[in-house]
Design a protein around this motif. Sequence first.
Motif, PDB file in Angstrom:
ATOM      1  N   ASP A  13       0.976  -1.338   0.029  1.00 33.82           N
ATOM      2  CA  ASP A  13      -0.041   0.053   0.352  1.00 33.82           C
ATOM      3  C   ASP A  13       0.720   1.313   0.045  1.00 33.82           C
ATOM      4  O   ASP A  13       2.055   1.290   0.852  1.00 33.82           O
ATOM      5  CB  ASP A  13      -0.680  -0.062   1.185  1.00 33.82           C
ATOM      6  N   LEU A  20      -0.621  -5.419   1.115  1.00 40.31           N
ATOM      7  CA  LEU A  20      -1.183  -6.430   1.250  1.00 40.31           C
ATOM      8  C   LEU A  20      -2.320  -6.620   0.542  1.00 40.31           C
ATOM      9  O   LEU A  20      -2.586  -7.086  -0.816  1.00 40.31           O
ATOM     10  CB  LEU A  20      -2.701  -4.915   1.506  1.00 40.31           C
ATOM     11  N   ARG A  22      -5.692  -8.802  -1.269  1.00 40.34           N
ATOM     12  CA  ARG A  22      -7.354  -8.528  -1.745  1.00 40.34           C
ATOM     13  C   ARG A  22      -8.020  -9.047  -2.579  1.00 40.34           C
ATOM     14  O   ARG A  22      -7.186  -9.169  -3.584  1.00 40.34           O
ATOM     15  CB  ARG A  22      -7.393  -6.744  -1.488  1.00 40.34           C
ATOM     16  N   HIS A  29      -8.225 -17.195   0.800  1.00 41.84           N
ATOM     17  CA  HIS A  29      -8.675 -16.539   2.262  1.00 41.84           C
ATOM     18  C   HIS A  29      -7.596 -17.536   3.247  1.00 41.84           C
ATOM     19  O   HIS A  29      -6.556 -16.724   2.982  1.00 41.84           O
ATOM     20  CB  HIS A  29      -9.631 -16.029   2.847  1.00 41.84           C
ATOM     21  N   GLU A  45     -15.447  -5.680   3.722  1.00 39.89           N
ATOM     22  CA  GLU A  45     -14.797  -6.781   2.791  1.00 39.89           C
ATOM     23  C   GLU A  45     -13.301  -7.200   4.248  1.00 39.89           C
ATOM     24  O   GLU A  45     -13.263  -6.743   5.012  1.00 39.89           O
ATOM     25  CB  GLU A  45     -13.257  -5.362   2.431  1.00 39.89           C
ATOM     26  N   TYR A  47      -9.558  -8.864   3.918  1.00 39.94           N
ATOM     27  CA  TYR A  47      -8.014  -8.868   3.831  1.00 39.94           C
ATOM     28  C   TYR A  47      -7.068  -8.802   4.476  1.00 39.94           C
ATOM     29  O   TYR A  47      -7.541  -9.509   5.515  1.00 39.94           O
ATOM     30  CB  TYR A  47      -8.206  -6.891   2.973  1.00 39.94           C
ATOM     31  N   ARG A  49      -2.715  -8.874   6.193  1.00 39.90           N
ATOM     32  CA  ARG A  49      -1.708  -7.853   5.626  1.00 39.90           C
ATOM     33  C   ARG A  49      -0.782  -8.550   6.634  1.00 39.90           C
ATOM     34  O   ARG A  49      -1.151 -10.452   7.711  1.00 39.90           O
ATOM     35  CB  ARG A  49      -1.493  -6.446   7.032  1.00 39.90           C
TER      36      ARG A  49
END
Length: 232
Positions: A13, A20, A22, A29, A45, A47, A49
């Motif tokens: 980012d 990140l 996404r 996931h 959402e 996401y 990290r």
Amino acid sequence: MPPADRFLTVRRDPHSKEILARGGSPEAHSIIQRAGFVPVVRLHETYHRAPTGFTQDDETRLAIEAVARLRAVDYRVSCDRDFETVRRPARDLPLGASVVHVAERIRAATSTDEAADALTELTAAHDGILAALDEVLTATAEFHEGLGEAADPHIARRLRYLANEPLHIIRTNLSDTRNALADRHAPHPGRSTCTEEVPATERERSAVCACPPPPRTVPAPPPPPVAAGLRR
């Protein structure tokens, strides 16, 4: 799977400087988490990290591993140039898949004996899935007891509570359910195994099996008439 769920991005980012990940399906996931990322759940959402405290090289290594694992199972990943890789690691069957297989066996069961046999994998006293979960909770509690931070003893007590109370209730109820099913020896009235054989006495020449026709649905009665209101 919807086409949009096959696409992901793994990028650093520009504002937070975090890496990140996404997009993607629940399966994606899980793959990202197994690569070492931490999920971040928001209202609209979810996401992922990199864990805090990592060096930039560690974060890059994590991102490369995530991209490799995702592309190995045909996910389309858009990523920074630093994260590109041609490696495609083999994916081992996750442990959770064997537990899901128990649910598939129960959904396919046509008798109480078959359902009880599947539930035994969860409820077996020594090496069932729930007994193993008890071991995991206890081991994690023991791990926290020696970490040394102020909150760790509380976390350890909470984990032991989960093993001794909620998990104990689940084990007891599922064991009772399994034992009751094992004693019934009855076919499930709504399920049957189709032999795909037509008996000699079948009247319908077009029949391809001996299964009975589905029950007829009775149409719902019309709603009662609504009394008209008085006009003034």
